[in-house]
Design a protein around this motif. Structure first.
Motif, mmCIF file in Angstrom:
data_model
loop_
_atom_site.group_PDB
_atom_site.id
_atom_site.type_symbol
_atom_site.label_atom_id
_atom_site.label_comp_id
_atom_site.label_asym_id
_atom_site.label_seq_id
_atom_site.Cartn_x
_atom_site.Cartn_y
_atom_site.Cartn_z
ATOM 1 N N PRO A 1 0.741 -1.253 0.085
ATOM 2 C CA PRO A 1 0.003 -0.002 0.154
ATOM 3 C C PRO A 1 0.823 1.399 0.014
ATOM 4 C CG PRO A 1 -0.579 -1.580 1.671
ATOM 5 C CD PRO A 1 0.490 -2.085 1.096
ATOM 6 N N GLN B 1 1.034 -0.446 -5.891
ATOM 7 C CA GLN B 1 -0.207 -1.096 -5.244
ATOM 8 C C GLN B 1 -1.277 -1.632 -6.024
ATOM 9 O OE1 GLN B 1 -1.724 2.269 -2.672
ATOM 10 N NE2 GLN B 1 -2.124 3.619 -4.403
ATOM 11 N N LEU C 1 -2.633 -6.309 1.255
ATOM 12 C CA LEU C 1 -3.314 -5.772 0.343
ATOM 13 C C LEU C 1 -4.831 -6.131 0.686
ATOM 14 C CD1 LEU C 1 -1.741 -6.716 -3.085
ATOM 15 C CD2 LEU C 1 -1.571 -4.575 -2.088
ATOM 16 N N LEU D 1 -9.295 1.411 -2.497
ATOM 17 C CA LEU D 1 -8.710 0.668 -1.647
ATOM 18 C C LEU D 1 -8.795 0.602 -0.372
ATOM 19 C CD1 LEU D 1 -5.492 1.757 -3.697
ATOM 20 C CD2 LEU D 1 -6.725 -0.174 -4.167
#
Length: 867
Positions: free
Chosen positions: A441, A446, A490, A546
């Motif tokens: 991240p 990412q 993730l 995200l």
């Protein structure tokens, strides 16, 4: 608060492989009266002592908190599997090192998050302390569980277990957190009130109260005020066993795979004068043999060429080595004198990190300018400077990697090996190490997928086969570990169910290959209905939300998107440390005063230079508390023989740990030790006969050779001020330099063995008290016992070693024997093994684990010529 320290001594230390992990009592450790403090914090590291004690960040927090009289900070590390089993069997809670208090008795438990595969170890530590695992399960009176560190920048996979995440630099934030806790305790408020107070502190993320707002990391404007010489000094050898001085924080190289390079911006560095002062003062206060200048990229330290020669001039007389752990090849090439300077004490090895094999792929990851000629030149310079080895570090599975990139790794390695072997007169070792790419991240990568495990295994096998052909050592990282790391890097909050289920299935210490139970992790994913490949192996659209979007690391998402696009176009971005601003979104140093005023922070300094530390005395020189030793003579001029004791908890130190502790105490005391010659100089310090782990020594003998003469009485006085009470010099005298070594003089050793009779049947006690039993046993022509030699069990005859065995009688509920053993005969069987064998035979099956109840003390060493 109840201390379990005695229970640890009696039930844990005798039965574990490395007792020094749990002893505590280190030089500079801080122990406070809990009744005199308002907030009690357990600083927890979810891995073993030797790894956790290598982490500078935890040591900084330990020092900052304990400087405040109203706060009490103690340390705890994950117990190894042998210690965990004994803790659970004895129903002993996980305790802190300093005082032996259960973690459940602390107000706050603060975990350092450095690795995603430590998640189940966190749960195991909480469970061992009797602390509810889930944040929602904790009630009034339970500790609050806090976490901070780089992994916390995606907090969601473990959000259900953590009450508070502290994001960014912790120097100021940790005090804000503890001050809020102190005010809350004084007010008598409910648990939710403290969570609400924490949520209002900048850099604090409380998952249970989060409503979608963005939480920005904390950034320390200045890094001064840290005394690196006041950190605890371990007895056991730890991973980074040295003084580590943080000379710079942050990195602007912009390597697109590197999370730390984006999280720890902006770049802040110290001056040459401050670095030297910090290093010299820390070495004087700790006695370490090595100092490391720590940073993410030491090559970016502006004053590096000025620091290294001047610092080495001060380190050389004491044979203290200098380590630059993040040195890049361009530094070696631009400043070849740096390699020569740091090899003046010890010539060991360099690590060079090209990361990718081809120039194309290096441009993709933004390692532009790192060409193969620089690599070859660096290897050549290292070999010519006398270094013994070079280690190459590469990442496989990087975005856009092809077979041609792997072929380039092989070609560069082959040419480097040829150059090194041609330039080195003593032989040269070359090692290639690879890890698998893990998307992180807050980096431009990412949005990238990790390659499937089978593909990564094929690449490892290709490199293993090719490098073996050229006789180059190859090391690689377990792809299953890398896969799990990618999943949890993730992942989102749904993974909390997987973490808990993995723990219930027995997963812990997952970062240790020998303890990784990948099949159980797959079972945990299957039982919770979660597909891990959807996190690790799926590429993401740059516009999709995200799980960590609500965490602001200071580098904005638009900049990361631009960097991702440039990577796919094989374009680089210059380092803003030496070029123009790249508009990453981070508040760089020249703009800090305005920004700090806006967020209500106190501005102490600006600019890229930090002020000299308030803990540094500019007038301090090495060993200034005593006269500086005369360093002109390298040859020994005096040998001092001393008698010392190793008792109490320190009886669990190994011989190597004892020697390390004595050597560091001598340096702290300002004693001018003489050193051996060669490529790895060692202090001329020797003991007569090694003490086994767990055996006390009341009258041990050691020789110390000095290069500057001093009175033996002065040496005793100085050194004892630098040692714990359980390890002290008792007396000393001078002996000729030509006198025989102590090891050749030792003839016998006398021991006192005691065995607690608590719980022992009366008839057994009576049998053990009989001297006739010992005499009958010694009448045997041989006494075969099983011992461990070189990790194998072998049988040896202990009878030639035993000179005398006498029953003394009973005292304070324990039966005592005196045993005299010859030195060097019978394979050197330990008295504990001999007495255990006697007990087993005597009790005829009624023996049940009594070996842990034996207490052995060496009372005397008998030398040739002694009566």
């Amino acid at each position: 608060m109840r201390s379990f320290r005695q229970a640890i001594v009696d039930e844990i230390l005798p039965g574990v492989s490395k007792p020094s992990r749990y002893i505590g009592m280190e030089w500079n450790a801080v122990k406070k009266d809990p009744a005199a403090t308002s907030v009690k914090i357990a600083l927890a590291f979810p891995d073993t002592y030797e790894i956790g004690m290598s982490h500078v960040g935890l040591k900084i927090l330990y020092q900052i908190l304990n400087r405040r009289p109203e706060f009490m900070a103690e340390r705890v590390y994950a117990p190894w599997t042998d210690a965990e089993a004994l803790l659970r069997r004895g129903r002993i809670p996980l305790c802190t090192l300093e005082s032996g208090y259960s973690l459940a008795d602390f107000d706050l438990i603060g975990f350092t998050l450095q690795y995603e595969l430590s998640y189940t170890t966190i749960l195991n530590m909480l469970d061992l302390a009797g602390v509810p695992l889930g944040s929602a399960e904790r009630r009034e009176g339970d500790p609050f569980v806090i976490a901070g560190g780089s992994v916390g920048f995606n907090p969601e996979p473990i959000a259900e277990f953590i009450d508070l995440f502290v994001l960014g630099d912790g120097e100021e934030a940790v005090l804000d957190v503890c001050e809020a806790a102190a005010a809350w305790k004084a007010s008598g408020g409910r648990r939710d009130a403290l969570l609400e107070a924490w949520a209002r502190i900048p850099g604090c993320y409380v998952p249970a109260l989060h409503q979608g707002e963005t939480v920005r990391k904390r950034t320390a404007i200045h890094l001064d005020g840290i005394d690196y010489g006041a950190f605890p000094v371990p007895f056991m050898e730890i991973v980074h066993d040295r003084v580590s001085i943080e000379v710079m924080r942050g990195c602007t190289q912009g390597c697109r795979f590197c999370q730390a390079g984006y999280l720890y911006r902006p770049l802040r560095e110290r001056s040459a004068e401050e670095i030297q002062q910090l290093a010299v003062q820390a070495l004087r206060q700790t006695g370490y043999e090595e100092v490391s200048l720590a940073s993410l990229s030491i090559a970016d330290l502006t004053v590096l060429p000025d620091v290294v020669p001047a610092l080495m001039d001060r380190l050389l007389p004491e044979k203290i080595s200098l380590s630059l752990p993040s040195l890049r090849v361009e530094t070696l090439n631009r400043f070849p004198q740096v390699a020569e300077e740091i090899s003046r004490v010890r010539k060991t090895g360099f690590t060079i990190a090209p990361e990718a094999g081809s120039s194309r792929l290096r441009k993709v990851i933004n390692k532009e300018g790192f060409d193969e000629e620089q690599i070859f030149t660096a290897v050549r310079n290292a070999a010519r400077a006398g270094w013994e080895s070079v280690k190459f570090y590469f990442i496989i599975g990087l975005p856009t990697e092809t077979q041609a990139d792997l072929d380039e790794i092989v070609r560069i390695t082959r040419e480097s090996a040829r150059i090194a072997r041609a330039e080195s007169a003593r032989g040269f070792g070359l090692t290639v190490s690879t890890s698998s790419f893990v998307p992180k991240p807050h980096t431009p990568f990412q949005w990238c997928a990790q390659e499937p495990m089978e593909m990564l295994k094929d690449k490892q096998e290709f490199l293993r086969r090719k490098l073996r052909e050229m006789k180059v050592s190859y090391k690689w990282h377990n792809v299953q570990s890398s896969f799990l790391e990618a999943v949890f890097s993730l992942g989102d909050r749904s993974l909390g169910r997987v973490v808990r289920r993995g723990y219930e299935l027995g997963c812990r210490f997952d970062g240790w290959t020998e303890h990784l139970q990948f099949d159980r992790w797959m079972q945990a994913f299957d039982e919770t209905g979660i597909d891990p490949t959807m996190f690790a192996n799926r590429p993401r659209n740059v516009d999709e939300p995200l799980p960590w979007d609500h965490i602001d690391c200071g580098v904005n998402k638009a900049f990361l998107q631009r960097e991702y696009k440039k990577a796919m176009e094989v374009r680089g971005t210059p380092d803003c440390h030496t070029a123009t601003c790249t508009a990453c979104g981070e508040i760089c140093m020249p703009n800090w005063p305005t920004w700090a005023e806006q967020v209500g922070m106190n501005v102490i300094s600006d600019g890229c230079r930090m002020p000299s530390s308030s803990c540094v005395d500019p007038a301090v020189e090495p060993n200034s508390q005593y006269s500086t030793p005369d360093t002109r003579s390298e040859a020994p001029v005096q040998r001092i023989r001393c008698v010392f004791q190793k008792i109490g908890m320190l009886r669990f130190l190994s011989h190597l740990e004892l020697m390390r502790a004595l050597g560091r105490a001598l340096r702290r005391a300002g004693v001018a030790l003489a050193y051996s010659q060669g490529f790895n100089p060692q202090p001329k310090l020797s003991c007569a006969l090694a003490l086994p782990v767990g055996v006390e020594g009341r009258q041990e003998l050691a020789d110390i050779e000095l290069r500057a003469a001093m009175a033996p009485e002065e040496l005793v006085e100085r050194v004892n001020r630098c040692l714990a009470a359980e390890l002290q010099l008792l007396r000393a005298w001078e002996v000729p330099l030509t006198a025989p070594s102590l090891t050749t003089l030792v003839r016998e050793a006398a021991y006192r063995v005691s065995l607690s009779l608590n719980g022992c049947a009366q008839e057994i006690g009576e049998r053990l008290r009989a001297q006739a039993l010992c005499d009958e046993w010694l009448d045997r022509p041989s006494i075969p016992v099983s011992v461990e030699r070189k990790e194998k069990r072998v049988e040896v005859d202990a009878r030639p070693q035993i000179r005398e065995l006498v029953v003394l009688g009973e005292a304070e509920g324990a039966l005592c024997w005196d045993i005299r053993l010859s030195a060097g005969q019978g394979g050197g069987v330990r008295p504990h093994v001999i007495m255990t064998h006697l007990l087993k035979e005597t009790l005829n099956g009624q023996y049940d684990g009594w070996e842990t109840k034996l207490r052995v003390t060496r009372t005397a060493l008998i030398l040739d010529g002694d009566q």
